[in-house]
Enzyme design. Structure first.
Site, PDB file in Angstrom:
ATOM      1  N   HIS A 164       0.819  -1.209   0.000  1.00  0.00           N
ATOM      2  CA  HIS A 164       0.000   0.000   0.000  1.00  0.00           C
ATOM      3  C   HIS A 164       0.856   1.263   0.000  1.00  0.00           C
ATOM      4  O   HIS A 164       0.439   2.291   0.524  1.00  0.00           O
ATOM      5  CB  HIS A 164      -0.916   0.015   1.231  1.00  0.00           C
ATOM      6  CG  HIS A 164      -1.906  -1.094   1.261  1.00  0.00           C
ATOM      7  ND1 HIS A 164      -2.673  -1.377   2.388  1.00  0.00           N
ATOM      8  CD2 HIS A 164      -2.271  -1.995   0.323  1.00  0.00           C
ATOM      9  CE1 HIS A 164      -3.464  -2.410   2.120  1.00  0.00           C
ATOM     10  NE2 HIS A 164      -3.232  -2.799   0.879  1.00  0.00           N
ATOM     11  N   SER A 165       2.044   1.203  -0.586  1.00  0.00           N
ATOM     12  CA  SER A 165       2.924   2.374  -0.525  1.00  0.00           C
ATOM     13  C   SER A 165       2.396   3.502  -1.413  1.00  0.00           C
ATOM     14  O   SER A 165       1.761   3.279  -2.438  1.00  0.00           O
ATOM     15  CB  SER A 165       4.347   1.989  -0.938  1.00  0.00           C
ATOM     16  OG  SER A 165       4.366   1.318  -2.176  1.00  0.00           O
TER      17      SER A 165
END
Length: 616
Positions: free
Chosen positions: A549-550
């Site tokens: 989820h960067s």
């Protein structure tokens, strides 16, 4: 002498006439056909290598979650010529099987990035380095992730607006979320305020569900929480996972958006085309093309008369900008790159993290356990024959809850992600790069047990990191510095999430299954009392993982924000005709999984681009 081409044609004619070739000619027929196919491929490569540079209206770099949607939307305008460049290959049907997702972390569908070693996290991984999965190939990370469909909280987007990003508040972006959504959950279909049934992304519960996932949701209800639609008004509560699957298969951005329009005459797609530099006039700062390597063999260029759009992802988008002369002045000069625009590219890296060793055992076989190869084959047969069973559960995670652990204000800081007992799936743990000592002493005894895991995911971290170039070579992997837990508040919140998970497993719905916390000590944390805050902190620092989820490395912001790389219309500051459209533009990470927000960003970007050029 008969040519191989003639022999191949003769074979085709005999097949068409339902004649069987002479047995003595079978080998020659097969060889002729094979050589002819190889010749065609070789000629195609030569045509690519020596063709004149082609001009398009738009060039999109990256055929991932955002890029596939953008290519589909922009090519709706028949007068526009669109080129999509993708460094990887096609999506394969086996990648559509939800349960198998982690096995592709070590495949060519992943870029193979790793975070730089840091003594504060990931200490229990090989060489002390976290794997950092990023999708490579058509579909990008939507092929590698869990397909969990969450939008985040309305305050995430209202906060973006408050930071000066006009047009990004929740009421504005809700329209774009609804545009691509096909809600298939019966109890939510008629909620037209929050949902749509007309889009390309199906949203549904997996067709298979274990009693333990039901116990998880009921445990929340027993504690006073509600079973919610977390993509509607309220985000605090419990739910089975809403996922982007249909008929038991994952629906990636490629399957949803690009595959249906792949025959459009104004859309060219070049796979295995690795972008190495954006071509920018150093005097006018006008973008006019892209340099790329085709098949790793041919250095080529393509030109854009309107825009180049970078949708290469949170790691590769800042890398490409920096290689092209857009980035921190000192860092670029250190790597002998001519600076065109001094910009905070690569900063503001944000990610949601968790750790991988919070397990619970039960007294019966009511979980997603797959005991051996024959059991796996039996379940695969059920999947392909009925599109049901254990293989329809994405990565084995069935349910989740969003919880506020500080002030009860309805804005979640923690997600509890509920799923299978990871060690019971043969290839799962090896995908995360865990040290052999932990595998043998902590995880191995769990292989014969029944149970589940809960990942306490830190949703809104205070810690931020950075992506940097290793050098000026496009083929070198970038340096990733996540700086997890560099702000002590993040560890405090994560430990609060662990305590909540323990509290829910003590409720009656779980105790009906004799649920117990797996109390084997993690070898690296034996000096701490089991169950203490110090023990859980040690576990978090040893067994750290990223959950794909960067965000944030090409931050969006107004002119007044010195850290903003792109403006609210996603145009790169100081450079003409260049935009970034992917998760890297998020100024602050959303409090949920990022797949749906990336689709929203691409959907809104397509609207802004069409609006601008139709008025120009």
């Amino acid at each position: 002498m008969v040519s191989w081409k003639s022999r191949q044609r003769n074979c085709e004619e005999m097949v068409d006439m339902e004649q069987s070739p002479d047995p003595r000619d079978k080998t020659q027929c097969m060889l002729a056909t094979t050589l002819w196919i190889v010749t065609l491929l070789y000629m195609q490569l030569l045509s690519y290598a020596f063709m004149s540079p082609r001009e398009y209206d738009f060039i999109i770099v990256g055929g991932g979650s955002a890029g596939c949607l953008l290519a589909a939307r922009l090519s709706e305008v028949s007068s526009w010529k669109v080129l999509l460049l993708e460094a990887g290959g096609p999506e394969h049907f086996i990648e559509d099987i939800p349960l198998l997702t982690p096995m592709f972390f070590t495949s060519p569908s992943n870029w193979g990035f790793e975070a730089e070693k840091n003594d504060s996290f990931g200490r229990g991984m090989k060489n002390g380095r976290l794997i950092w999965p990023q999708g490579k190939g058509l579909g990008g990370s939507s092929v590698l992730n869990d397909m969990v469909y969450t939008r985040g909280h309305r305050r995430d987007y209202d906060n973006w607006e408050a930071l000066g990003n006009t047009g990004w508040d929740y009421e504005k972006v809700l329209h774009y979320f609804k545009k691509f959504e096909e809600m298939r959950i019966s109890k939510y279909i008629n909620d037209t305020e929050y949902h749509s049934v007309d889009g390309e992304i199906p949203v549904d519960y997996p067709p298979y569900r274990t009693p333990l996932s039901t116990a998880f949701v009921e445990s929340g209800i027993s504690k006073g929480y509600e079973e919610i639609d977390y993509n509607a008004k309220n985000q605090i509560g419990f739910s089975n996972s809403q996922t982007a699957i249909k008929n038991g298969a994952k629906i990636s951005s490629y399957r949803a958006f690009l595959e249906p329009v792949i025959g459009r005459k104004n859309l060219d797609i070049l796979k295995r085309s690795f972008a190495t530099k954006i071509i920018i006039d150093t005097d006018t700062k006008e973008t006019y093309g892209v340099q790329f390597n085709l098949f790793g063999l041919f250095a080529m260029e393509a030109y854009a008369s309107k825009e180049v759009i970078v949708s290469a992802g949170v790691i590769n988008s800042p890398k490409l900008l920096m290689l092209s002369g857009i980035g921190p002045k000192e860092h670029l000069e250190d790597n002998d790159i001519t600076v065109i625009q001094d910009s905070k590219v690569g900063y503001n890296l944000q990610d949601q993290t968790t750790f991988i060793n919070l397990y619970f055992t039960v007294n019966e076989s009511v979980d997603l356990q797959i005991n051996n190869i024959p059991d796996m084959l039996k379940n695969l047969l059920q999947y392909y024959s009925k599109r049901n069973g254990k293989f329809t559960v994405p990565t084995g995670f069935e349910a989740l809850s969003f919880l506020d652990v500080g002030i009860p204000d309805g804005y979640p800081e923690i997600e509890l992600f509920f799923g299978l007992l990871l060690p019971t799936i043969p290839f799962y743990l090896s995908s995360f790069g865990i040290l052999s000592r932990s595998l043998n002493e902590f995880f191995k005894p769990l292989k014969s047990r029944n149970g589940f895991t809960i990942f306490p995911i830190l949703l809104r971290p205070y810690s931020t990191g950075r992506v940097m170039l290793k050098n000026g070579d496009p083929n070198s992997k970038p340096l990733i510095y996540p700086r997890f837990f560099s702000d002590s508040r993040d560890m405090e919140t994560l430990i609060s999430g662990v305590k909540l998970a323990l509290e829910f497993t003590k409720t009656l719905p779980f105790q009906k299954h004799d649920t117990e916390l797996y109390s084997e000590l993690l070898p690296q944390c034996e000096s701490h009392e089991f169950g203490s805050d110090a023990y859980w902190e040690c576990c978090a620092r040893e067994m750290t993982i990223t959950v794909l989820h960067s965000t944030g490395t090409c931050k969006m912001g107004p002119d007044s924000d010195p850290e903003a790389v792109v403006d609210p219309r996603l145009r790169v500051r100081g450079i003409q005709n260049l935009r970034v459209v992917d998760a890297s533009i998020m100024p602050v990470i959303v409090s949920g999984h990022t797949l749906a927000p990336v689709y929203m960003i691409a959907e809104k970007a397509a609207d802004m681009i069409q609006e601008y050029w139709k008025e120009t």
